[in-house]
Design a protein around this motif. Structure first.
Motif, PDB file in Angstrom:
ATOM      1  N   ARG A 130       1.165  -1.224   0.200  1.00 29.13           N
ATOM      2  CA  ARG A 130       0.190  -0.063  -0.056  1.00 29.13           C
ATOM      3  C   ARG A 130       1.027   1.412  -0.033  1.00 29.13           C
ATOM      4  NH1 ARG A 130      -2.360  -0.776   4.614  1.00 29.13           N
ATOM      5  NH2 ARG A 130      -4.331  -1.981   3.914  1.00 29.13           N
ATOM      6  N   ASN A 131       0.449   2.154  -0.870  1.00 30.85           N
ATOM      7  CA  ASN A 131       1.079   3.637  -0.943  1.00 30.85           C
ATOM      8  C   ASN A 131       2.495   3.544  -0.956  1.00 30.85           C
ATOM      9  OD1 ASN A 131       0.805   6.413  -0.875  1.00 30.85           O
ATOM     10  ND2 ASN A 131       1.227   6.238   1.344  1.00 30.85           N
ATOM     11  N   CYS A 132       3.104   2.658  -1.922  1.00 26.17           N
ATOM     12  CA  CYS A 132       4.527   2.701  -1.778  1.00 26.17           C
ATOM     13  C   CYS A 132       5.096   3.219  -3.153  1.00 26.17           C
ATOM     14  CB  CYS A 132       5.090   1.044  -2.088  1.00 26.17           C
ATOM     15  SG  CYS A 132       4.905   0.319  -0.267  1.00 26.17           S
ATOM     16  N   LEU A 133       6.398   3.603  -3.175  1.00 22.45           N
ATOM     17  CA  LEU A 133       6.910   4.125  -4.377  1.00 22.45           C
ATOM     18  C   LEU A 133       7.882   3.177  -4.897  1.00 22.45           C
ATOM     19  CD1 LEU A 133       8.064   6.597  -6.105  1.00 22.45           C
ATOM     20  CD2 LEU A 133       9.599   7.250  -4.413  1.00 22.45           C
ATOM     21  N   ILE A 134       7.799   3.028  -6.155  1.00 27.10           N
ATOM     22  CA  ILE A 134       8.515   1.827  -7.072  1.00 27.10           C
ATOM     23  C   ILE A 134       9.142   2.633  -8.065  1.00 27.10           C
ATOM     24  CG2 ILE A 134       8.705  -0.270  -7.812  1.00 27.10           C
ATOM     25  CD1 ILE A 134       6.143  -1.096  -6.262  1.00 27.10           C
ATOM     26  N   ALA A 135      10.510   2.852  -8.185  1.00 30.38           N
ATOM     27  CA  ALA A 135      11.135   3.722  -9.265  1.00 30.38           C
ATOM     28  C   ALA A 135      12.633   3.415  -9.385  1.00 30.38           C
ATOM     29  CB  ALA A 135      10.797   5.200  -8.860  1.00 30.38           C
ATOM     30  N   GLY A 136      12.971   3.582 -10.665  1.00 30.89           N
ATOM     31  CA  GLY A 136      14.467   3.323 -11.031  1.00 30.89           C
ATOM     32  C   GLY A 136      14.874   2.049 -10.768  1.00 30.89           C
ATOM     33  N   ASN A 137      14.288   1.075 -10.783  1.00 27.63           N
ATOM     34  CA  ASN A 137      14.825  -0.349 -10.411  1.00 27.63           C
ATOM     35  C   ASN A 137      14.864  -0.957 -11.758  1.00 27.63           C
ATOM     36  OD1 ASN A 137      14.228  -0.545  -7.487  1.00 27.63           O
ATOM     37  ND2 ASN A 137      12.272   0.033  -8.217  1.00 27.63           N
ATOM     38  N   ASP A 138      15.881  -1.795 -11.886  1.00 27.22           N
ATOM     39  CA  ASP A 138      16.458  -2.223 -13.173  1.00 27.22           C
ATOM     40  C   ASP A 138      15.759  -4.000 -13.134  1.00 27.22           C
ATOM     41  OD1 ASP A 138      17.542  -3.646 -15.419  1.00 27.22           O
ATOM     42  OD2 ASP A 138      19.683  -3.129 -14.857  1.00 27.22           O
ATOM     43  N   ILE A 139      14.749  -3.938 -13.992  1.00 27.34           N
ATOM     44  CA  ILE A 139      14.139  -5.476 -14.129  1.00 27.34           C
ATOM     45  C   ILE A 139      14.526  -6.128 -15.183  1.00 27.34           C
ATOM     46  CG2 ILE A 139      11.973  -6.641 -13.540  1.00 27.34           C
ATOM     47  CD1 ILE A 139      11.063  -4.199 -12.145  1.00 27.34           C
ATOM     48  N   GLY A 140      15.305  -7.057 -15.097  1.00 28.21           N
ATOM     49  CA  GLY A 140      15.688  -7.939 -16.308  1.00 28.21           C
ATOM     50  C   GLY A 140      14.653  -8.556 -17.295  1.00 28.21           C
ATOM     51  N   LEU A 141      14.811  -8.723 -18.353  1.00 30.43           N
ATOM     52  CA  LEU A 141      13.925  -9.153 -19.360  1.00 30.43           C
ATOM     53  C   LEU A 141      13.288 -10.447 -19.005  1.00 30.43           C
ATOM     54  CD1 LEU A 141      15.401  -7.654 -22.659  1.00 30.43           C
ATOM     55  CD2 LEU A 141      13.215  -6.606 -21.380  1.00 30.43           C
ATOM     56  N   THR A 142      14.350 -11.294 -18.622  1.00 30.69           N
ATOM     57  CA  THR A 142      13.918 -12.702 -18.082  1.00 30.69           C
ATOM     58  C   THR A 142      12.969 -12.957 -16.887  1.00 30.69           C
ATOM     59  OG1 THR A 142      15.970 -12.825 -17.099  1.00 30.69           O
ATOM     60  CG2 THR A 142      16.053 -13.720 -19.393  1.00 30.69           C
TER      61      THR A 142
END
Length: 208
Positions: free
Chosen positions: A179-191
């Motif tokens: 709830r109410n979290c900031l999720i930003a600038g993370n590198d999520i791999g294509l796999t």
């Protein structure tokens, strides 16, 4: 006063507060909190760091209703050790106003694991962490709550395996919530198979 955090936790009785003065605590591998005690810093996470080696399976295990870790920087050495390196294994209890940084977790559920009970993580910053090979940043297997937290500048690399995401809900119908979290600038791999949120076996929700 104690100079060893594990010794202070062993001494603490239900309802006590273990207050950490400013500094970096390095004798803190595999800490377990099994009573309703609070571990907190005197002056906040910018002043107090608890360091754990990546070779330890779980930096902290919380397993008591009413226990809490508050206002600390929880850090590791960012080394890739198979099946180790988790910051928190939460069966019950609260993590509040902490910075969780520099953890590297491979093939071990998640940086933060809510395994049973009704744990809570609030007002925390998770940054500079890496997960690899069937591992998640937050794994919710119970009616946990993650709220008002920031997940910034982390890396999720599935390593050619079709598993991986920032959050995995596997609650078997129990009502976990982010709830109410900031999720930003993370590198999520294509796999990675699910990107940010991965829901299996029903249950779980994301709000705001």
């Amino acid at each position: 006063a104690f100079t060893n955090l594990a010794a202070a936790l062993a001494f603490a009785e239900i309802g006590m507060h273990v207050v950490l003065t400013d500094g970096v605590y390095t004798n803190a591998n595999g800490l377990s909190v099994g009573r309703a005690v609070t571990i907190e810093s005197e002056n906040g996470p910018t002043k107090t760091t608890v360091f754990t080696s990546s070779s330890v399976k779980d930096a902290w295990t919380l397993n008591a209703e009413g226990c809490a870790v508050r206002g600390l920087t929880i850090a590791s050495d960012n080394k890739d050790v198979y099946g180790c390196g988790r910051a928190f294994d939460i069966l019950n209890g609260t993590v509040d106003s902490c910075v969780i940084t520099n953890f590297f977790v491979r093939y071990y559920d998640g940086v933060i694991m809510f395994r049973s009970g009704a744990g809570t993580m609030s007002n925390c910053l998770v940054t500079g962490c890496t997960t690899k090979q069937r591992t998640y940043f937050v794994y919710l297997a119970t009616e946990a709550t993650v709220e008002n937290c920031r997940f910034v500048n982390n890396v999720c690399d599935a390593d050619s395996n079709a598993y991986g995401a920032l959050f995995r809900f596997n609650t078997n119908g129990k009502d976990a919530v982010v709830r109410n979290c900031l999720i930003a600038g993370n590198d999520i791999g294509l796999t990675c198979d699910a990107g940010i949120f991965y829901f299996v076996n029903n249950g779980g929700r994301v709000e705001n």
